[in-house]
Design an enzyme around this catalytic site. Structure first.
Site, PDB file in Angstrom:
ATOM      1  N   ASP A  96     -48.902 -30.578  75.503  1.00 50.29           N
ATOM      2  CA  ASP A  96     -48.728 -29.123  75.380  1.00 50.29           C
ATOM      3  C   ASP A  96     -49.102 -28.383  76.662  1.00 50.29           C
ATOM      4  OD1 ASP A  96     -48.063 -29.359  72.569  1.00 50.29           O
ATOM      5  OD2 ASP A  96     -50.191 -29.684  72.210  1.00 50.29           O
ATOM      6  N   GLY A  99     -42.568 -31.373  71.260  1.00 53.03           N
ATOM      7  CA  GLY A  99     -41.917 -30.075  71.230  1.00 53.03           C
ATOM      8  C   GLY A  99     -42.004 -29.430  72.588  1.00 53.03           C
ATOM      9  N   GLN A 155     -46.023 -35.675  75.361  1.00 52.49           N
ATOM     10  CA  GLN A 155     -47.471 -35.757  75.162  1.00 52.49           C
ATOM     11  C   GLN A 155     -48.219 -35.720  76.507  1.00 52.49           C
ATOM     12  OE1 GLN A 155     -45.610 -38.460  73.221  1.00 52.49           O
ATOM     13  NE2 GLN A 155     -45.283 -36.851  71.742  1.00 52.49           N
TER      14      GLN A 155
END
Length: 421
Positions: A13, A40, A222
């Site tokens: 993130d 994501g 990741q």
């Protein structure tokens, strides 16, 4: 013969997708090399927001070819959904995506077992996204997986063996209903027909492209501290997120790799379970979470927030061979009068020599406090636009980590990126 790598330097993130999008303008080929639809990656362009889970973030550039390497595990439903979403946005993608015939396929029983195992773990849960990624990788290692290439050769026989094996686990170990071989076979045949023009031997494709002078950007999911070998095991992902994983998951020669960009937030976040030495709790943690809008792009889960950890970055530099750092979300720190930075770890009263393999949950961070700048920097477009205290913060992080900071991000959009000399 030039390949560059973007790797998460923390717990994921960090803003990799924005950096990949920014760097992709002059890149011929972007390669995703590991992970699955549990990632994501968010990109904001012209007030439009895109969230990528499998397709490389560079797909927004019309001339870029995007490759899913052999290290990626592919969920057919997630891939098709993402592809169709891009096409609804007017982005032609199908003819610019290549899929490795060696990539493994995430199947329905992987998700079922993932959810059942996580639920049964109680207080020992890992905090997975329940998307079956880890169990797909487990089948890969145990040699009971299904690969993209299997869709076109001996699918019926291979799938029948796998379904029989997995149904025993679903029924006998977890008390779940078995999956239907016939239904799964039909779904996979439909998927195979849809993606057939995209499927190639990407190892040959990528190495030939590099030899012909094409530029390649490798995209990881990741972060380093979630690497199966170098992260905070067992609270990690199921693949190698680091430089070694980029080579293994793409098949390109290490000789082609020129730049390794470590992406790092100016503070720190983590999703799921596991140790987090600089974590903020209560109101302070919530303050940083709200300011940084720290919620997972895939799950919507709130991220745990804390201060920048230089030991973690030094660990990332060590295992990845970082040639530079891209520092993201520094604009979020503009609300603070002083900013703590963890400069070392202590455990049982002793200063540790570095990021430990075991026992991170027992370390105590040692902080230095740097002055804040208390002004909005989201409009900064050059080094000179940044306040002196912000410049000092950046230089201090360079000094502490031993890695040059090459770019600074002051907001989510492409233009909110400052290249440093």
């Amino acid at each position: 013969m030039s390949a560059s790598l973007v790797v998460g330097a923390q717990w994921g993130d960090e803003g990799k997708a924005k950096v990949i999008d920014y760097l992709s303008e002059k890149i011929d080929i972007i390669v995703r090399y590991q992970g699955g639809a549990n990632a994501g990656h968010t990109v904001c362009v012209d007030n439009r927001k895109f969230v990528f889970h499998l397709i490389p973030s560079g797909i927004l550039y019309p001339n870029a070819v995007c490759v899913l390497g052999n290290g990626v595990v592919i969920d057919p439903d997630a891939f098709i959904s993402e592809l169709e979403s891009l096409e609804r946005e007017g982005i032609a993608a199908s003819d610019r995506i290549l899929i490795s015939d060696g990539s493994h396929i995430v199947l329905p029983y992987h998700r079922l077992v993932d959810e059942a195992r996580e639920k049964a773990a109680g207080g020992n849960k890992i905090g997975t996204t329940k998307r079956g990624i880890g169990f797909c990788y487990a089948d890969k290692v145990s040699r009971t997986g299904l690969r993209i290439g299997d869709l076109y050769s001996g699918l019926e026989e291979r799938l029948k063996y796998i379904v029989e094996l997995k149904n025993q686990e679903l029924v006998n170990l977890h008390g779940l209903a078995p999956v239907s071989y016939d239904s799964l076979l039909a779904e996979l045949k439909e998927f195979a027909a849809r993606i057939k023009p995209m499927v190639v031997n990407t190892v040959i494709y990528l190495n030939d492209a590099l030899k012909s002078g094409k530029t390649v950007l490798l995209e990881g999911a990741q972060g380093t501290a979630l690497d199966i070998d170098f992260g905070t095991y067992p609270f990690v992902t199921s693949s190698n997120t680091t430089t070694g994983g980029a080579i293994a998951g793409s098949g390109i020669s290490f000789q082609h790799l020129n730049e390794v960009y470590g992406i790092a937030k100016a503070y720190l976040t983590r999703v799921g379970e596991g140790p987090f030495p600089t974590e903020l709790h209560g109101d302070e943690g919530e303050k940083l979470r709200q300011e940084g809008r720290e919620y997972g792009a895939t799950t919507g889960r709130p991220r745990r927030c804390g201060w920048f950890d230089t030991e973690l970055i030094r660990h990332s530099a060590r295992v990845n061979g970082l040639t530079g750092i891209v520092l993201t979300k520094i604009d979020i720190l503009s609300i603070y009068d002083k900013i703590p930075v963890a400069v070392a770890y202590k455990r049982d009263g002793q200063t540790l020599p570095g990021f430990p393999t075991l026992g991170l949950e027992r370390v105590e961070p040692v902080y230095e406090y740097l002055p804040g700048w208390n002004t909005d920097i989201s409009g900064a477009r050059s080094w000179d636009d940044l306040p002196p205290n912000c410049q000092a913060y950046i230089r201090k992080l360079e000094e502490l980590t031993g890695v040059p900071i090459r770019f600074v991000s002051v907001g989510p959009n492409r233009e909110q990126t400052i290249k440093l000399a």
